[in-house]
Write a protein that holds these residues in place. Sequence first.
Motif, PDB file in Angstrom:
ATOM      1  N   PRO A   1       0.798  -1.222   0.000  1.00 25.03           N
ATOM      2  CA  PRO A   1       0.000   0.000   0.000  1.00 25.03           C
ATOM      3  C   PRO A   1       0.831   1.272   0.000  1.00 25.03           C
ATOM      4  O   PRO A   1       0.434   2.277  -0.595  1.00 25.03           O
ATOM      5  N   ALA A   2       1.986   1.272   0.649  1.00 21.60           N
ATOM      6  CA  ALA A   2       2.821   2.470   0.702  1.00 21.60           C
ATOM      7  C   ALA A   2       3.361   2.828  -0.688  1.00 21.60           C
ATOM      8  O   ALA A   2       3.340   3.992  -1.096  1.00 21.60           O
ATOM      9  N   ARG A   3       3.842   1.826  -1.413  1.00 22.10           N
ATOM     10  CA  ARG A   3       4.337   2.099  -2.765  1.00 22.10           C
ATOM     11  C   ARG A   3       3.197   2.441  -3.708  1.00 22.10           C
ATOM     12  O   ARG A   3       3.354   3.292  -4.592  1.00 22.10           O
ATOM     13  N   LEU A   4       2.046   1.799  -3.518  1.00 17.58           N
ATOM     14  CA  LEU A   4       0.892   2.126  -4.358  1.00 17.58           C
ATOM     15  C   LEU A   4       0.459   3.567  -4.123  1.00 17.58           C
ATOM     16  O   LEU A   4       0.100   4.280  -5.063  1.00 17.58           O
TER      17      LEU A   4
ATOM     18  N   GLU B   1       0.055   9.105  -5.975  1.00 13.75           N
ATOM     19  CA  GLU B   1       0.442  10.511  -5.813  1.00 13.75           C
ATOM     20  C   GLU B   1       1.100  11.043  -7.073  1.00 13.75           C
ATOM     21  O   GLU B   1       0.804  12.164  -7.531  1.00 13.75           O
ATOM     22  N   SER B   2       1.998  10.255  -7.661  1.00 12.13           N
ATOM     23  CA  SER B   2       2.639  10.670  -8.905  1.00 12.13           C
ATOM     24  C   SER B   2       1.624  10.780 -10.032  1.00 12.13           C
ATOM     25  O   SER B   2       1.680  11.708 -10.851  1.00 12.13           O
ATOM     26  N   TYR B   3       0.688   9.849 -10.079  1.00  9.62           N
ATOM     27  CA  TYR B   3      -0.372   9.886 -11.086  1.00  9.62           C
ATOM     28  C   TYR B   3      -1.184  11.174 -10.935  1.00  9.62           C
ATOM     29  O   TYR B   3      -1.517  11.842 -11.913  1.00  9.62           O
ATOM     30  N   ALA B   4      -1.519  11.522  -9.685  1.00  8.93           N
ATOM     31  CA  ALA B   4      -2.303  12.734  -9.437  1.00  8.93           C
ATOM     32  C   ALA B   4      -1.536  13.987  -9.842  1.00  8.93           C
ATOM     33  O   ALA B   4      -2.107  14.922 -10.415  1.00  8.93           O
ATOM     34  N   LEU B   5      -0.236  14.023  -9.551  1.00 11.63           N
ATOM     35  CA  LEU B   5       0.583  15.177  -9.946  1.00 11.63           C
ATOM     36  C   LEU B   5       0.645  15.338 -11.454  1.00 11.63           C
ATOM     37  O   LEU B   5       0.867  16.441 -11.960  1.00 11.63           O
ATOM     38  N   ASN B   6       0.449  14.244 -12.178  1.00 15.61           N
ATOM     39  CA  ASN B   6       0.548  14.267 -13.634  1.00 15.61           C
ATOM     40  C   ASN B   6      -0.796  14.069 -14.326  1.00 15.61           C
ATOM     41  O   ASN B   6      -0.842  13.827 -15.533  1.00 15.61           O
ATOM     42  N   SER B   7      -1.896  14.179 -13.578  1.00 16.66           N
ATOM     43  CA  SER B   7      -3.216  14.021 -14.175  1.00 16.66           C
ATOM     44  C   SER B   7      -3.390  15.004 -15.320  1.00 16.66           C
ATOM     45  O   SER B   7      -2.894  16.137 -15.276  1.00 16.66           O
TER      46      SER B   7
ATOM     47  N   THR C   1       8.351   7.941 -15.674  1.00 17.91           N
ATOM     48  CA  THR C   1       8.138   8.983 -14.677  1.00 17.91           C
ATOM     49  C   THR C   1       7.379   8.444 -13.476  1.00 17.91           C
ATOM     50  O   THR C   1       7.728   8.708 -12.318  1.00 17.91           O
ATOM     51  N   LEU C   2       6.348   7.664 -13.736  1.00 15.71           N
ATOM     52  CA  LEU C   2       5.519   7.136 -12.659  1.00 15.71           C
ATOM     53  C   LEU C   2       6.250   6.075 -11.843  1.00 15.71           C
ATOM     54  O   LEU C   2       6.178   6.056 -10.618  1.00 15.71           O
ATOM     55  N   LEU C   3       6.959   5.192 -12.520  1.00 17.43           N
ATOM     56  CA  LEU C   3       7.615   4.118 -11.766  1.00 17.43           C
ATOM     57  C   LEU C   3       8.797   4.641 -10.959  1.00 17.43           C
ATOM     58  O   LEU C   3       9.092   4.134  -9.877  1.00 17.43           O
ATOM     59  N   ARG C   4       9.494   5.674 -11.465  1.00 18.43           N
ATOM     60  CA  ARG C   4      10.578   6.262 -10.674  1.00 18.43           C
ATOM     61  C   ARG C   4      10.035   6.899  -9.399  1.00 18.43           C
ATOM     62  O   ARG C   4      10.624   6.786  -8.325  1.00 18.43           O
ATOM     63  N   ALA C   5       8.896   7.599  -9.540  1.00 18.35           N
ATOM     64  CA  ALA C   5       8.318   8.267  -8.373  1.00 18.35           C
ATOM     65  C   ALA C   5       7.877   7.270  -7.310  1.00 18.35           C
ATOM     66  O   ALA C   5       7.980   7.535  -6.111  1.00 18.35           O
ATOM     67  N   ALA C   6       7.393   6.119  -7.753  1.00 16.99           N
ATOM     68  CA  ALA C   6       6.915   5.114  -6.803  1.00 16.99           C
ATOM     69  C   ALA C   6       8.018   4.186  -6.326  1.00 16.99           C
ATOM     70  O   ALA C   6       7.833   3.449  -5.349  1.00 16.99           O
TER      71      ALA C   6
END
Length: 386
Positions: free
Chosen positions: A186-189, A194-200, A208-213
């Motif tokens: 859950p923490a990594r998800l 959060e990264s998805y929301a920043l890039n919505s 970009t998403l996998l690096r952030a997570a």
Amino acid sequence: MVAGARATGKTTTAFRHVASVARLDRPAEAAAFAADPDAALSSYEEPVLLDEWQEVPSVLGAVKRAVDQDGRPGRFVLTGSVRADMETVTWPGTGRVVRVRMNGMAVRELDGNPELPSFYDRLVTGELSVPNPVPNLSDYIDLALTSGFPEPAMNLAEPARARWLEGYVDQVLTRDVIELEPRRDPARLRRYFESYALNSAGVVSDATLLRAAGVNRATALAYERLLEDLFVIEAVQAWSSNRLRRLSRGAKRYVADPSLIASVLGLDSGAFLRDGDLLGRLLDTFVTAQLRAEAPVAGRRLHLYHLREEHGRQEVDLLAELGGNDIVAFEVKADAAPRVDAARHLIWLRDRLDDRFCRGVVFHTGPALFELSERIVAAPICSIWG
């Protein structure tokens, strides 16, 4: 079969269209269906709502047999949890079941004006109008953060609304995900979301998403699939045409409800006013949610896309293909008085598509509806529901 995110009001809405309800999450009712699904089903007055059908999967076999014997439409409405389709072994229902996607509530519904013709129909016929009073930028932010979930939108005020939405995000990222994928972290998800929301509202790369997570590509793709299955994110696919070349094929990623952007990132309305990039993403996500809700009630069937040339020289926020022929296209601007330059991508698209281009709209945060160029208007965002 009604499908959609948790708490969008699927059961409540379906209840209004039936004569009886079988609540299969109640042990007594579930036991009757488990013992003899055909007999139990026939004991209910039709149309009947089969709520939480996945609790007794054999009920689908009874529905199939009932429909085969009597093909009158509308006899059964099925609703289930977010895990229903993924966990339960089912028959496909091809030719017997119509799957209906239920989105969050649109502003038009919350304002009590659901009988108005679809925005797409009004746009094509040139009948756009602006409500009174017209929202300003702060109002649009507040509308976006109110959400389309019925409970917080209709029954809660701040700060209870914010707490409800925070709890919703926690529920999705912990309990709901664990039900579907017990091994997920859950923490990594959460970091991924959060990264998805920043890039919505952006054509963001997987990297970009996998690096952030802090996860690998396979895990990131699994996270995206999980969140799509839970209806909290949605990808708008790229449009293609033989009249245009060198178009990007990457999807434009959205958080389905703009209020979840603020909830997962811990932001209030002031934070969006202070950050132009986040403001633009919030408005684009909000407008897309409104246009998505308008699509099923349009006079012509349509699909939403985005358009972006490779290297980003030309891009259009959203594009709707009406009946496979006419094109209407949209730009979203955090601007109260856009000029012709704000429509340059729409003008480029109009000139390339010629007769296929029906209308273009530059949505803005000001009060006026006015023409920018041939077949292209500047319209307040509220004209969607005005």
